[in-house]
Design a protein around this motif. Sequence first.
Motif, PDB file in Angstrom:
ATOM      1  N   THR A   1       7.471   9.007   2.684  1.00  0.00           N
ATOM      2  CA  THR A   1       6.719   7.840   2.242  1.00  0.00           C
ATOM      3  C   THR A   1       6.164   8.078   0.844  1.00  0.00           C
ATOM      4  O   THR A   1       6.006   9.226   0.408  1.00  0.00           O
ATOM      5  CB  THR A   1       5.550   7.513   3.188  1.00  0.00           C
ATOM      6  OG1 THR A   1       4.627   8.612   3.180  1.00  0.00           O
ATOM      7  CG2 THR A   1       6.025   7.256   4.605  1.00  0.00           C
TER       8      THR A   1
ATOM      9  N   THR B   1       0.839  -1.195   0.000  1.00  0.00           N
ATOM     10  CA  THR B   1       0.000   0.000   0.000  1.00  0.00           C
ATOM     11  C   THR B   1       0.877   1.249   0.000  1.00  0.00           C
ATOM     12  O   THR B   1       0.573   2.223  -0.679  1.00  0.00           O
ATOM     13  CB  THR B   1      -0.923   0.011   1.217  1.00  0.00           C
ATOM     14  OG1 THR B   1      -1.659  -1.224   1.252  1.00  0.00           O
ATOM     15  CG2 THR B   1      -1.884   1.193   1.175  1.00  0.00           C
ATOM     16  N   ASN B   2       1.908   1.200   0.789  1.00  0.00           N
ATOM     17  CA  ASN B   2       2.865   2.297   0.762  1.00  0.00           C
ATOM     18  C   ASN B   2       4.232   1.800   1.209  1.00  0.00           C
ATOM     19  O   ASN B   2       4.358   0.749   1.838  1.00  0.00           O
ATOM     20  CB  ASN B   2       2.416   3.483   1.626  1.00  0.00           C
ATOM     21  CG  ASN B   2       2.262   3.130   3.091  1.00  0.00           C
ATOM     22  OD1 ASN B   2       3.226   2.725   3.741  1.00  0.00           O
ATOM     23  ND2 ASN B   2       1.074   3.292   3.616  1.00  0.00           N
TER      24      ASN B   2
ATOM     25  N   SER C   1       1.582   9.076  -4.319  1.00  0.00           N
ATOM     26  CA  SER C   1       1.509  10.244  -3.446  1.00  0.00           C
ATOM     27  C   SER C   1       2.660  10.186  -2.449  1.00  0.00           C
ATOM     28  O   SER C   1       2.979   9.114  -1.932  1.00  0.00           O
ATOM     29  CB  SER C   1       0.178  10.272  -2.696  1.00  0.00           C
ATOM     30  OG  SER C   1      -0.909  10.420  -3.580  1.00  0.00           O
ATOM     31  N   THR C   2       3.247  11.331  -2.186  1.00  0.00           N
ATOM     32  CA  THR C   2       4.406  11.369  -1.296  1.00  0.00           C
ATOM     33  C   THR C   2       4.136  12.213  -0.057  1.00  0.00           C
ATOM     34  O   THR C   2       3.273  13.107  -0.051  1.00  0.00           O
ATOM     35  CB  THR C   2       5.640  11.926  -2.014  1.00  0.00           C
ATOM     36  OG1 THR C   2       5.328  13.232  -2.530  1.00  0.00           O
ATOM     37  CG2 THR C   2       6.062  11.032  -3.161  1.00  0.00           C
TER      38      THR C   2
ATOM     39  N   THR D   1       3.002   6.294  -1.670  1.00  0.00           N
ATOM     40  CA  THR D   1       1.927   5.313  -1.758  1.00  0.00           C
ATOM     41  C   THR D   1       1.975   4.591  -3.097  1.00  0.00           C
ATOM     42  O   THR D   1       2.711   4.983  -4.013  1.00  0.00           O
ATOM     43  CB  THR D   1       0.558   5.994  -1.614  1.00  0.00           C
ATOM     44  OG1 THR D   1       0.331   6.800  -2.789  1.00  0.00           O
ATOM     45  CG2 THR D   1       0.487   6.871  -0.380  1.00  0.00           C
ATOM     46  N   ARG D   2       1.130   3.569  -3.202  1.00  0.00           N
ATOM     47  CA  ARG D   2       1.030   2.840  -4.456  1.00  0.00           C
ATOM     48  C   ARG D   2       0.633   3.784  -5.581  1.00  0.00           C
ATOM     49  O   ARG D   2       1.066   3.636  -6.721  1.00  0.00           O
ATOM     50  CB  ARG D   2       0.022   1.712  -4.334  1.00  0.00           C
ATOM     51  CG  ARG D   2      -0.103   0.836  -5.568  1.00  0.00           C
ATOM     52  CD  ARG D   2      -1.202  -0.187  -5.416  1.00  0.00           C
ATOM     53  NE  ARG D   2      -0.856  -1.190  -4.424  1.00  0.00           N
ATOM     54  CZ  ARG D   2      -1.667  -1.555  -3.425  1.00  0.00           C
ATOM     55  NH1 ARG D   2      -2.840  -0.990  -3.281  1.00  0.00           N
ATOM     56  NH2 ARG D   2      -1.298  -2.494  -2.573  1.00  0.00           N
TER      57      ARG D   2
END
Length: 117
Positions: free
Chosen positions: A50, A32-33, A56-57, A52-53
């Motif tokens: 981080t 997922t992330n 998004s950061t 995400t898939r």
Amino acid sequence: QVQLVESGGGLVQPGGSLRLSCATSESIFSFTNMGWYRQAPGKQREVVATVTRGASTYYADSVKGRFTISRDNAKNTVYLQMSSLKPEDTAVYYCRAYSLRNGTEYWGQGTQVTVSS
């Protein structure tokens, strides 16, 4: 068994740059992330960045504008490009992958980053 293998740590002078890599044994789209965390001596582990898939950061305020998280889907690798490094960035950096589907998180073994003149 999912494996995360970090590399790229080392000793660098203040103002210098390093790129950390985190290679996974599975497709990064399985998670997922993914992200980078760090733990300095005597301090709690904290999130650094981080992704995400969906790409998004997120960045901690302390690294915004200096660090960039990215990924190479074909290589199943996530990177952390660190620039303008400061002594306070000294820590062991860990890669983390999280799967919402099974509620499981995975951690790498960590890589030491030391910023010192």
